[in-house]
Design an enzyme around this catalytic site. Sequence first.
Site, PDB file in Angstrom:
ATOM      1  N   LYS B  83       0.704   8.574  -5.237  1.00  0.00           N
ATOM      2  CA  LYS B  83       0.596   8.146  -6.533  1.00  0.00           C
ATOM      3  C   LYS B  83      -0.565   7.743  -7.247  1.00  0.00           C
ATOM      4  CE  LYS B  83       5.355   8.590  -6.751  1.00  0.00           C
ATOM      5  NZ  LYS B  83       5.990   9.302  -7.632  1.00  0.00           N
ATOM      6  N   GLU B 105       6.990   2.290 -14.604  1.00  0.00           N
ATOM      7  CA  GLU B 105       8.374   2.256 -13.918  1.00  0.00           C
ATOM      8  C   GLU B 105       7.963   2.445 -12.295  1.00  0.00           C
ATOM      9  OE1 GLU B 105       7.269   5.039 -15.019  1.00  0.00           O
ATOM     10  OE2 GLU B 105       7.516   6.245 -13.178  1.00  0.00           O
ATOM     11  N   SER B 368       3.127  12.641   1.808  1.00  0.00           N
ATOM     12  CA  SER B 368       2.934  11.843   0.653  1.00  0.00           C
ATOM     13  C   SER B 368       2.747  10.465   0.818  1.00  0.00           C
ATOM     14  CB  SER B 368       4.299  12.457  -0.663  1.00  0.00           C
ATOM     15  OG  SER B 368       5.240  11.949   0.004  1.00  0.00           O
TER      16      SER B 368
END
Lengths: 252, 383
Positions: B83, B105, B368
């Site tokens: 991210k 969010e 990830s």
Amino acid sequence: MISDAIRNKNRAVIPYITAGLPDLETTGEIIRALSDAGAAAIEIGLPFSDPMADGPVLQKASHMALQAGFTMEGLMENLEGWTSSTDIPLIIMSYINPIMRGGMKETLESFRGEGVQGVIIPDLPADARDLFNLCRGIGIDLIRLVAPTTTVSRKKEVISGCRGFVYAVSVKGVTGARTALPEEVSSQVKAIKAMTDLPVCVGFGVSTARQVDDMLAFADGVIVGSHIMAVIMDAPDPVKAAYDCFRELGME
Amino acid sequence: MKGYFGEFGGQYVPETLIPALDELEQAVSDSFRDEIFWDEFSSYMRDYVGRPTPLTCAKRLSAHYGLDVWLKREDLNHTGSHKINNAIGQILLARRMKKERIIAETGAGQHGVATATVCALFGMPCAVYMGTEDIRRQHINVERMRLLGAEVIPVESGTATLKDATSEAIRDWVTNVDSTYYLLGSAVGSHPYPHMVKMFQKIIGEEAHSQILEKTGKLPDAVIASVGGGSNAIGVFSAFIDDPVELIGVEAYGRGNGKNGASINFGIPGVLHGARSHLLQDTSGQVLDTHSIAAGLDYPGVGPEHSYLSTIKRASYRLVDDSQALAAFRLLNRLEGIAPALESSHAIGYLEQYAKEHEKTTVIVNLSGRGDKDIHTVLEEGL
Ligand SMILES: Cc1ncc(COP(=O)(O)O)c(C=O)c1O
């Protein structure tokens, strides 16, 4: 015609109510009460699970109507009864997904077939030409929103793809009553009126007779939503509450 | 048409946001053509995030499955997941656009932590919307965000998970549109977000592409990634899209009882949060409740490009349920000494099915994120 219904009223106030709250039968009674109370037209909001343009009151109304069992099927069974019970135009406000689910064309045609005269879709595609043409073909007015942020060139595009009236959004933000509305609304409405012959109605945030008066000084009509729904949701007799609440917004 | 992948994507937003999307689109197209922008992005990727991340040969896992498994180690990024790549890219854009305030969010809290981190780095105020259900199950990340100086705003509406946090962030954006930049965490939402987020996550695939060639001398047979909104998957897929490489996205099957996060497998095209893509919805067009043990996969929609890749059959989308993901979490700990995020555990978990149909093939699994945030949840389920 929606535009005539607004023009023919000195004091054109359009109430917004959430369909299916507390149930579809009562919605029908509320529609008749608001029509008797002198509404110029009525905006019927279809509940949606994810109402991203709505503030807390209409979110709650949506949620409660879904909990109470609102479905598209149930709506379709009731629509004709609603539209034939009044002379004023009924307009459907819905997020695009519930309309898309049954097919855009099919759903809009059914609305029209049941006597609905206009639709408002707060999240329609940025390029809405196809949708506008579809609505025109079906004979249902596509009412478009102009926001305080809308640029001049975008205003032209929106207005040229709009029928019934132009919905001038008074504030940057979501639906919900505001104690004060921004000064700029009047110049915003005047700018839109200079670009079109359609009536221009102001919505978002209006909750008092005083605010209605202020808006009607330059606008052709006013939409009142969250205020009425807040009253309806709290009342033991929602039909009477809707009638009284609307009368308190001031009469012709 | 502008901003579509086939019939998916587009811009379905309140009118107030149209100028903001136009402004963003302009900034994206200017910046993406500007070498200085990419130089700046690369230097943060290298000196702050710690890229390139390794491509690790998972020897014992490979032996276990009779495959040749390589792990792309996004878990080793600063803040612990992919991210951060997107958060860095977007905050550089927000600065160029002279925005004063950042909102985001978050589901698993990884995107919230990444956003809070870049806001601390650049000294910008930050508000993160998070469902109360996710606040409960990803508590460590909530504390991290607060330590980083962000305001975490609990969202109780709807299912109190990622979709409701996203709706609430959009409401904030509509209200504060002039000053505020919405730093969206996945390859979802209105154009230009899906495209922009892919461009920032593409670095995963580009690195993996050259690393696998360097280490094995050939392309892999398959690339596997978990799909929530689809940003880590599109990031790693995009570098292999023109190669003869099978692309496999893994969706969350939940408890297998009908509530899940598998939009492509069980959804119908529809519109949520500004774009048209596969959506879990009922016959009235209401969005369905979802469930996944991985908060970051607990979302009823998916990025429009994945809908497209699935429709044209360039990528396939498979199912892994909660218990298979938990088993994969434990397995990777024991065999490789790596604790994967529960989201990434879905990608690892798919190897069990894949190995039944393949022998000795080479696969890259996008790891990830790391699993520290999930240890609490895993312990609740029992080791
Ligand atoms: C570690 C990790 N992997 C995957 C995801 C899923 O998101 P996306 O599909 O955008 O990669 C998340 C989301 O929170 C995450 O934290």
